[in-house]
Design a protein around this motif. Sequence first.
Motif, short mmCIF file in Angstrom:
data_model
loop_
_atom_site.label_atom_id
_atom_site.label_comp_id
_atom_site.label_asym_id
_atom_site.label_seq_id
_atom_site.Cartn_x
_atom_site.Cartn_y
_atom_site.Cartn_z
N ASP A 78 0.83 -1.21 0.00
CA ASP A 78 0.00 0.00 0.00
C ASP A 78 0.86 1.26 0.00
OD1 ASP A 78 -2.28 -1.60 0.15
OD2 ASP A 78 -2.16 -1.66 2.36
N ARG A 79 0.30 2.33 -0.53
CA ARG A 79 0.98 3.62 -0.48
C ARG A 79 1.13 4.07 0.97
NH1 ARG A 79 -2.12 7.70 -4.16
NH2 ARG A 79 -3.91 6.64 -3.21
N GLN A 80 2.24 4.72 1.26
CA GLN A 80 2.51 5.16 2.63
C GLN A 80 1.74 6.44 2.94
OE1 GLN A 80 4.41 3.14 4.88
NE2 GLN A 80 3.67 1.95 3.14
N ASP A 81 1.23 6.53 4.18
CA ASP A 81 0.33 7.62 4.52
C ASP A 81 0.96 8.62 5.49
OD1 ASP A 81 0.35 6.33 6.95
OD2 ASP A 81 -1.63 5.42 6.72
N VAL A 82 0.12 9.53 5.98
CA VAL A 82 0.56 10.61 6.85
C VAL A 82 1.24 10.09 8.12
CG1 VAL A 82 -0.25 12.52 8.30
CG2 VAL A 82 -1.17 12.23 5.99
N SER A 129 5.99 1.66 -2.97
CA SER A 129 4.60 1.70 -3.47
C SER A 129 4.03 3.10 -3.55
CB SER A 129 3.72 0.83 -2.57
OG SER A 129 3.87 1.22 -1.21
N GLY A 130 4.86 4.12 -3.33
CA GLY A 130 4.38 5.50 -3.44
C GLY A 130 3.78 6.03 -2.15
N PHE A 131 3.12 7.20 -2.27
CA PHE A 131 2.59 7.90 -1.10
C PHE A 131 1.17 8.36 -1.37
CE2 PHE A 131 7.17 8.46 -1.28
CZ PHE A 131 7.58 8.20 0.02
N THR A 132 0.39 8.49 -0.29
CA THR A 132 -0.94 9.07 -0.42
C THR A 132 -0.81 10.58 -0.62
OG1 THR A 132 -1.18 9.45 1.96
CG2 THR A 132 -1.90 7.30 1.10
N LYS A 133 -1.89 11.22 -1.07
CA LYS A 133 -1.88 12.67 -1.27
C LYS A 133 -1.61 13.38 0.05
CE LYS A 133 -4.69 16.51 -2.98
NZ LYS A 133 -6.02 16.90 -3.56
N TRP A 164 3.23 7.60 8.73
CA TRP A 164 4.68 7.33 8.61
C TRP A 164 5.46 8.63 8.49
CZ3 TRP A 164 8.01 6.05 3.87
CH2 TRP A 164 9.26 5.58 4.29
N ILE A 165 4.93 9.61 7.75
CA ILE A 165 5.61 10.91 7.62
C ILE A 165 5.74 11.58 8.98
CG2 ILE A 165 5.57 13.16 6.51
CD1 ILE A 165 6.05 10.75 4.62
N GLU A 166 4.69 11.51 9.79
CA GLU A 166 4.76 12.11 11.13
C GLU A 166 5.80 11.41 12.00
OE1 GLU A 166 0.21 13.85 11.55
OE2 GLU A 166 0.66 11.82 12.28
N GLU A 167 5.93 10.09 11.85
CA GLU A 167 6.97 9.36 12.58
C GLU A 167 8.36 9.85 12.18
OE1 GLU A 167 6.40 5.25 11.82
OE2 GLU A 167 4.41 5.15 12.79
N LEU A 168 8.54 10.11 10.88
CA LEU A 168 9.84 10.55 10.40
C LEU A 168 10.15 11.99 10.82
CD1 LEU A 168 9.90 8.95 6.83
CD2 LEU A 168 10.86 8.08 8.97
N ILE A 169 9.12 12.81 10.94
CA ILE A 169 9.33 14.17 11.47
C ILE A 169 9.89 14.07 12.89
CG2 ILE A 169 8.18 16.30 12.20
CD1 ILE A 169 6.13 15.76 9.92
N GLY A 170 9.31 13.19 13.68
CA GLY A 170 9.79 12.97 15.05
C GLY A 170 11.20 12.40 15.08
N ARG A 171 11.51 11.50 14.14
CA ARG A 171 12.84 10.91 14.11
C ARG A 171 13.90 11.95 13.75
NH1 ARG A 171 14.82 4.96 12.61
NH2 ARG A 171 13.76 4.76 14.60
N ARG A 172 13.57 12.83 12.81
CA ARG A 172 14.52 13.89 12.46
C ARG A 172 14.84 14.77 13.66
NH1 ARG A 172 12.51 18.07 8.14
NH2 ARG A 172 11.24 18.65 9.94
N LEU A 173 13.81 15.14 14.43
CA LEU A 173 14.01 15.95 15.63
C LEU A 173 14.82 15.19 16.67
CD1 LEU A 173 10.43 17.50 15.95
CD2 LEU A 173 12.53 18.69 15.25
N SER A 174 14.49 13.92 16.86
CA SER A 174 15.17 13.11 17.87
C SER A 174 16.66 12.99 17.61
CB SER A 174 14.52 11.73 17.96
OG SER A 174 15.19 10.90 18.88
N PHE A 175 17.04 12.82 16.34
CA PHE A 175 18.45 12.63 16.00
C PHE A 175 19.16 13.94 15.65
CE2 PHE A 175 17.19 8.20 15.55
CZ PHE A 175 18.30 7.53 16.00
N ARG A 176 18.40 15.04 15.69
CA ARG A 176 18.99 16.34 15.28
C ARG A 176 19.56 16.22 13.87
NH1 ARG A 176 17.85 15.01 20.62
NH2 ARG A 176 18.85 16.42 22.14
#
Length: 325
Positions: free
Chosen positions: A68-72, A96-100, A74-86
């Motif tokens: 399935d296309r990846q949704d919001v 499989s792509g991304f949802t709108k 997963w993106i929110e999890e990655l926003i948190g990961r970027r902050l966590s690791f600086r």
Amino acid sequence: MGDEPLKPSEKFEQQIRRLHELLEQPGSEVTWNDRLPDPDNPSQPRQIDVTIKRDGKLTLVECRIHNDRQDVQWIEELIGRRLSFRADAVIAVSASGFTKGAILKAKSFGIILRDFSTLTEEEISAWGHLTHVSLTFHQFREVALTYRFFPDQLGDLNVDQVEESLRSTHNHLYRVLDFIAKLAEEADPPKGMACVLDAEIGEEGLRIANRPVMRIGVHASVLRRETTVRIPSVVAYDAPSVQGIDRKAFVEKVDLGEFEITSSANEVIALVDLSAIEAPVDAKLYSVNLEFDRVVRMRGLEIITPPKFRIQLRDLLLRIRPFGP
């Protein structure tokens, strides 16, 4: 990870690592399955699919190979990961792509998106950079191997013992056949013509029935055969908004199991799993040949598994002779 086969997700991550080795600027360090210390708990390492490090900057690359296309979420999890690791940047790669909604959220928070697009036949034709792939085999006929021992070592030694040694130590036979193949290549007979060879080689340390082999006489007829390999599909890697042949990197899927040619501009990495190659009986793969329509720089050639090789020992003529004048 030892010799265990890679999971599909790990193979996908390795593919993304190869792509970014081509795409990143010189001096970048691209690492698969990296372990980074948690900034808030340095004694606790955290796993990252792929990292890109350059000039003190850190980019995290996270990969998903789902149906399935990846949704919001997963993106929110990655926003948190970027902050966590600086981290300076995060790249989200989805097979499989991304949802709108995921695309809009990523744009708002600076998450870089990457996916794959399968090129149509028309796009492949317009792209115009298909690699010509062929395999070279050497087929061995009328092979006679004469093992030479010091006369006082012959005793009750017989051909059956030589054959048993060949069954238990295939590496020796492979080396002998490789030697024959190289001689055939040097002779360079006309296409379709067999090359008849007579030579003597030494196999240092080889013992049969605990008796040292001094020399091996070789007689063989070698026929060079070439087979063209089909490339059934090409996928292109870039941001979801970039169409077909305008993308920056391409992966040619060769019709031989895990055999991929990854390219960006004139930079190329090839991944070759030779286990799917079925050589004819009494033939050995000599080379995998990649021909490009342009001057390229081979950045890497990864060979995963050696090819299957079948030779019938009953087709070999084995002889024992004394060594000396």
